[in-house]
Scaffold this motif. Structure first.
Motif, PDB file in Angstrom:
ATOM      1  N   ALA A 114      28.005 -17.805 -24.082  1.00 27.33           N
ATOM      2  CA  ALA A 114      27.838 -18.967 -24.950  1.00 27.33           C
ATOM      3  C   ALA A 114      29.123 -19.274 -25.711  1.00 27.33           C
ATOM      4  CB  ALA A 114      26.680 -18.729 -25.922  1.00 27.33           C
ATOM      5  N   ALA A 115      29.785 -18.236 -26.224  1.00 22.79           N
ATOM      6  CA  ALA A 115      31.009 -18.445 -26.992  1.00 22.79           C
ATOM      7  C   ALA A 115      32.148 -18.965 -26.126  1.00 22.79           C
ATOM      8  CB  ALA A 115      31.419 -17.143 -27.669  1.00 22.79           C
ATOM      9  N   ALA A 116      32.230 -18.478 -24.885  1.00 20.21           N
ATOM     10  CA  ALA A 116      33.312 -18.897 -23.995  1.00 20.21           C
ATOM     11  C   ALA A 116      33.129 -20.325 -23.496  1.00 20.21           C
ATOM     12  CB  ALA A 116      33.409 -17.941 -22.814  1.00 20.21           C
ATOM     13  N   LEU A 117      31.900 -20.687 -23.131  1.00 18.55           N
ATOM     14  CA  LEU A 117      31.663 -22.003 -22.526  1.00 18.55           C
ATOM     15  C   LEU A 117      31.290 -23.075 -23.547  1.00 18.55           C
ATOM     16  CD1 LEU A 117      29.720 -21.119 -19.244  1.00 18.55           C
ATOM     17  CD2 LEU A 117      32.191 -21.285 -19.639  1.00 18.55           C
ATOM     18  N   TRP A 118      30.741 -22.681 -24.684  1.00 19.82           N
ATOM     19  CA  TRP A 118      30.344 -23.651 -25.711  1.00 19.82           C
ATOM     20  C   TRP A 118      30.878 -23.203 -27.076  1.00 19.82           C
ATOM     21  CZ3 TRP A 118      26.828 -21.849 -21.998  1.00 19.82           C
ATOM     22  CH2 TRP A 118      26.369 -22.800 -21.082  1.00 19.82           C
ATOM     23  N   PRO A 119      32.189 -23.100 -27.234  1.00 18.72           N
ATOM     24  CA  PRO A 119      32.727 -22.594 -28.509  1.00 18.72           C
ATOM     25  C   PRO A 119      32.374 -23.482 -29.695  1.00 18.72           C
ATOM     26  CG  PRO A 119      34.470 -23.537 -27.135  1.00 18.72           C
ATOM     27  CD  PRO A 119      33.247 -23.423 -26.272  1.00 18.72           C
ATOM     28  N   GLU A 120      32.159 -24.756 -29.433  1.00 22.97           N
ATOM     29  CA  GLU A 120      31.824 -25.675 -30.521  1.00 22.97           C
ATOM     30  C   GLU A 120      30.447 -25.390 -31.119  1.00 22.97           C
ATOM     31  OE1 GLU A 120      30.046 -27.428 -26.822  1.00 22.97           O
ATOM     32  OE2 GLU A 120      31.928 -26.410 -27.348  1.00 22.97           O
ATOM     33  N   ARG A 121      29.634 -24.589 -30.432  1.00 26.09           N
ATOM     34  CA  ARG A 121      28.299 -24.251 -30.917  1.00 26.09           C
ATOM     35  C   ARG A 121      28.257 -22.869 -31.585  1.00 26.09           C
ATOM     36  NH1 ARG A 121      24.411 -27.211 -28.409  1.00 26.09           N
ATOM     37  NH2 ARG A 121      23.188 -26.605 -30.245  1.00 26.09           N
ATOM     38  N   THR A 122      29.378 -22.192 -31.598  1.00 24.40           N
ATOM     39  CA  THR A 122      29.403 -20.789 -31.996  1.00 24.40           C
ATOM     40  C   THR A 122      30.324 -20.584 -33.189  1.00 24.40           C
ATOM     41  OG1 THR A 122      29.179 -20.283 -29.626  1.00 24.40           O
ATOM     42  CG2 THR A 122      29.635 -18.450 -31.102  1.00 24.40           C
ATOM     43  N   LEU A 123      29.764 -20.185 -34.328  1.00 25.20           N
ATOM     44  CA  LEU A 123      30.586 -19.881 -35.496  1.00 25.20           C
ATOM     45  C   LEU A 123      31.392 -18.611 -35.291  1.00 25.20           C
ATOM     46  CD1 LEU A 123      27.993 -20.645 -38.323  1.00 25.20           C
ATOM     47  CD2 LEU A 123      30.076 -21.942 -37.827  1.00 25.20           C
ATOM     48  N   GLY A 124      30.885 -17.725 -34.471  1.00 22.93           N
ATOM     49  CA  GLY A 124      31.545 -16.469 -34.181  1.00 22.93           C
ATOM     50  C   GLY A 124      30.541 -15.521 -33.566  1.00 22.93           C
ATOM     51  N   ILE A 125      31.029 -14.402 -33.040  1.00 22.33           N
ATOM     52  CA  ILE A 125      30.120 -13.434 -32.418  1.00 22.33           C
ATOM     53  C   ILE A 125      30.409 -12.029 -32.926  1.00 22.33           C
ATOM     54  CG2 ILE A 125      29.778 -14.819 -30.335  1.00 22.33           C
ATOM     55  CD1 ILE A 125      31.650 -12.941 -28.832  1.00 22.33           C
ATOM     56  N   VAL A 126      29.332 -11.271 -33.068  1.00 22.76           N
ATOM     57  CA  VAL A 126      29.420  -9.830 -33.250  1.00 22.76           C
ATOM     58  C   VAL A 126      28.872  -9.230 -31.964  1.00 22.76           C
ATOM     59  CG1 VAL A 126      28.666  -7.821 -34.549  1.00 22.76           C
ATOM     60  CG2 VAL A 126      29.144  -9.966 -35.742  1.00 22.76           C
ATOM     61  N   CYS A 127      29.750  -8.617 -31.201  1.00 21.42           N
ATOM     62  CA  CYS A 127      29.408  -8.159 -29.857  1.00 21.42           C
ATOM     63  C   CYS A 127      29.533  -6.639 -29.796  1.00 21.42           C
ATOM     64  CB  CYS A 127      30.348  -8.820 -28.851  1.00 21.42           C
ATOM     65  SG  CYS A 127      30.023  -8.401 -27.144  1.00 21.42           S
ATOM     66  N   CYS A 128      28.511  -5.993 -29.278  1.00 20.82           N
ATOM     67  CA  CYS A 128      28.486  -4.532 -29.254  1.00 20.82           C
ATOM     68  C   CYS A 128      28.926  -3.954 -27.912  1.00 20.82           C
ATOM     69  CB  CYS A 128      27.087  -4.040 -29.622  1.00 20.82           C
ATOM     70  SG  CYS A 128      26.547  -4.607 -31.247  1.00 20.82           S
ATOM     71  N   SER A 129      29.613  -4.741 -27.111  1.00 19.40           N
ATOM     72  CA  SER A 129      30.065  -4.212 -25.818  1.00 19.40           C
ATOM     73  C   SER A 129      31.351  -4.866 -25.334  1.00 19.40           C
ATOM     74  CB  SER A 129      28.963  -4.385 -24.762  1.00 19.40           C
ATOM     75  OG  SER A 129      28.418  -5.682 -24.809  1.00 19.40           O
ATOM     76  N   GLY A 130      32.064  -5.559 -26.195  1.00 26.67           N
ATOM     77  CA  GLY A 130      33.314  -6.181 -25.799  1.00 26.67           C
ATOM     78  C   GLY A 130      33.100  -7.379 -24.892  1.00 26.67           C
ATOM     79  N   TYR A 131      34.093  -7.677 -24.091  1.00 27.16           N
ATOM     80  CA  TYR A 131      34.052  -8.826 -23.190  1.00 27.16           C
ATOM     81  C   TYR A 131      33.325  -8.424 -21.912  1.00 27.16           C
ATOM     82  CZ  TYR A 131      35.752 -12.911 -20.585  1.00 27.16           C
ATOM     83  OH  TYR A 131      35.848 -14.088 -19.846  1.00 27.16           O
ATOM     84  N   THR A 132      32.176  -9.045 -21.645  1.00 27.37           N
ATOM     85  CA  THR A 132      31.367  -8.629 -20.495  1.00 27.37           C
ATOM     86  C   THR A 132      31.096  -9.760 -19.509  1.00 27.37           C
ATOM     87  OG1 THR A 132      29.373  -8.975 -21.844  1.00 27.37           O
ATOM     88  CG2 THR A 132      30.250  -6.732 -21.713  1.00 27.37           C
ATOM     89  N   ILE A 133      31.856 -10.850 -19.598  1.00 25.56           N
ATOM     90  CA  ILE A 133      31.707 -11.916 -18.603  1.00 25.56           C
ATOM     91  C   ILE A 133      32.288 -11.415 -17.281  1.00 25.56           C
ATOM     92  CG2 ILE A 133      32.407 -14.251 -17.952  1.00 25.56           C
ATOM     93  CD1 ILE A 133      32.479 -14.920 -20.943  1.00 25.56           C
ATOM     94  N   GLN A 134      31.558 -11.650 -16.204  1.00 24.69           N
ATOM     95  CA  GLN A 134      31.938 -11.075 -14.918  1.00 24.69           C
ATOM     96  C   GLN A 134      32.347 -12.125 -13.889  1.00 24.69           C
ATOM     97  OE1 GLN A 134      28.167  -9.095 -14.273  1.00 24.69           O
ATOM     98  NE2 GLN A 134      29.037  -7.119 -14.798  1.00 24.69           N
ATOM     99  N   ASP A 135      33.345 -11.773 -13.109  1.00 28.92           N
ATOM    100  CA  ASP A 135      33.651 -12.489 -11.872  1.00 28.92           C
ATOM    101  C   ASP A 135      32.797 -11.806 -10.806  1.00 28.92           C
ATOM    102  OD1 ASP A 135      34.626 -13.413  -9.455  1.00 28.92           O
ATOM    103  OD2 ASP A 135      36.734 -13.198 -10.008  1.00 28.92           O
TER     104      ASP A 135
END
Length: 301
Positions: A114-135
């Motif tokens: 959500a943060a990567a594709l719709w940053p305008e909708r995201t105030l920020g993220i607290v993520c408990c596993s780092g960057y997990t978007i996959q190719d």
């Protein structure tokens, strides 16, 4: 303890069940759980955020608890694009323009998408596993280290013919074992586990989970509705919104290396912290750290 309102909203694909706490005028914070967990792992985080004036929203992800697909024709997809789009659809359904997203495991991936594709909708993220978007295509052919294969045994099992039946017939024992292996220092009670295990009785829990773990290895098709989004995610887009990563030092499935392998994927305000005695389920094991992360993110953002 707060007493959340239990509500539902309708999206194109789902009837999403969620809990809401705190003042309606507060900054929206969406808490996204993982597999195999549910909203209960956020209870302490929810109470602390709601009492400090935030509007706290905790949805059951697709395939969990009382959340349901709207009809039998809808693809039971667990792929990353579906999880991320569900977050945006959830915000749309509540007419929320922007929110803080908190997530771990599947929920962490949903927050990243959500943060990567719709940053305008995201105030920020607290993520408990780092960057997990996959190719996905690349991931399917990447040889893993023996240690990673050992930790990912459950995902590889789900990719066998026996996997769906094994999860369906032994879901209670199976999921409890994952809790124990992934969070070796978390001494949860039997009652605590069984309260969450009710969410695994969702009629689409198994099929959604199996699709998720097969899709990430290239062994299940895309839902056609998400092919364009998956193509964008295959480029592993950066995350520009303010981000706090909280990693459990005792995480039995994703142990964090001392060096930060994902740092270059975050181009905005960024902080990473390793919690030495914490496992995979950070919100339940270290709720005060998650709450502090949200507060620091809003202060710095």
């Amino acid at each position: 303890m707060t007493h959340p309102h239990r509500l539902t909203l309708t999206t194109a694909s789902l009837e999403i069940a969620y809990e809401e706490s705190g003042p309606a005028t507060g900054v929206p914070v969406v808490l996204l759980h993982g597999f195999p967990y549910d909203v209960r792992q956020y209870d302490a985080v929810r109470d602390k955020l709601a009492s400090s004036g935030h509007r706290v929203l905790v949805p059951y992800l697709r395939g969990f608890g009382p959340t349901r697909y709207r009809n039998e024709r809808i693809f039971r997809s667990g792929q990353q694009a579906a999880l991320g789009k569900d977050v945006i659809d959830f915000l749309d359904g509540l007419r929320i323009g922007q929110a803080v997203l908190v997530g771990y495991d599947w929920g962490g991936r949903a927050a990243c998408v959500a943060a990567a594709l719709w940053p305008e909708r995201t105030l920020g993220i607290v993520c408990c596993s780092g960057y997990t978007i996959q190719d996905i295509a690349k991931n399917a052919y990447r040889p893993a280290s023996p240690a990673e294969v050992y930790r990912r045994w459950y995902a590889l099992y789900f990719n066998t013919d026996l996997g769906p039946a094994g999860l369906a017939q032994n879901r209670n024992e199976f999921c409890k074992l994952l809790w124990q292996l992934w969070s070796p220092t978390w001494h949860f009670s039997e009652a605590e586990y069984q309260t969450t295990a009710l969410s695994f009785d969702n009629p689409d829990f198994v099929v959604t989970a199996i699709h998720q773990y097969r899709h990430r290895y290239g062994n299940a098709p895309d839902d056609p509705n998400y092919q364009e989004l998956e193509a964008r995610l295959a480029k592993q887009p950066p995350i520009a919104v303010p981000t706090f990563v909280l990693s459990g030092g005792m995480d039995g499935v994703e142990p964090p290396p001392p060096n930060d392998p994902h740092r270059d994927r975050f181009t905005g305000i960024y902080h990473r912290r390793i919690l030495p005695e914490v496992g995979h389920c950070v919100p339940a094991e270290a709720p005060e750290e998650v709450v502090a992360g949200v507060a620091a993110l809003l202060a710095r953002g």
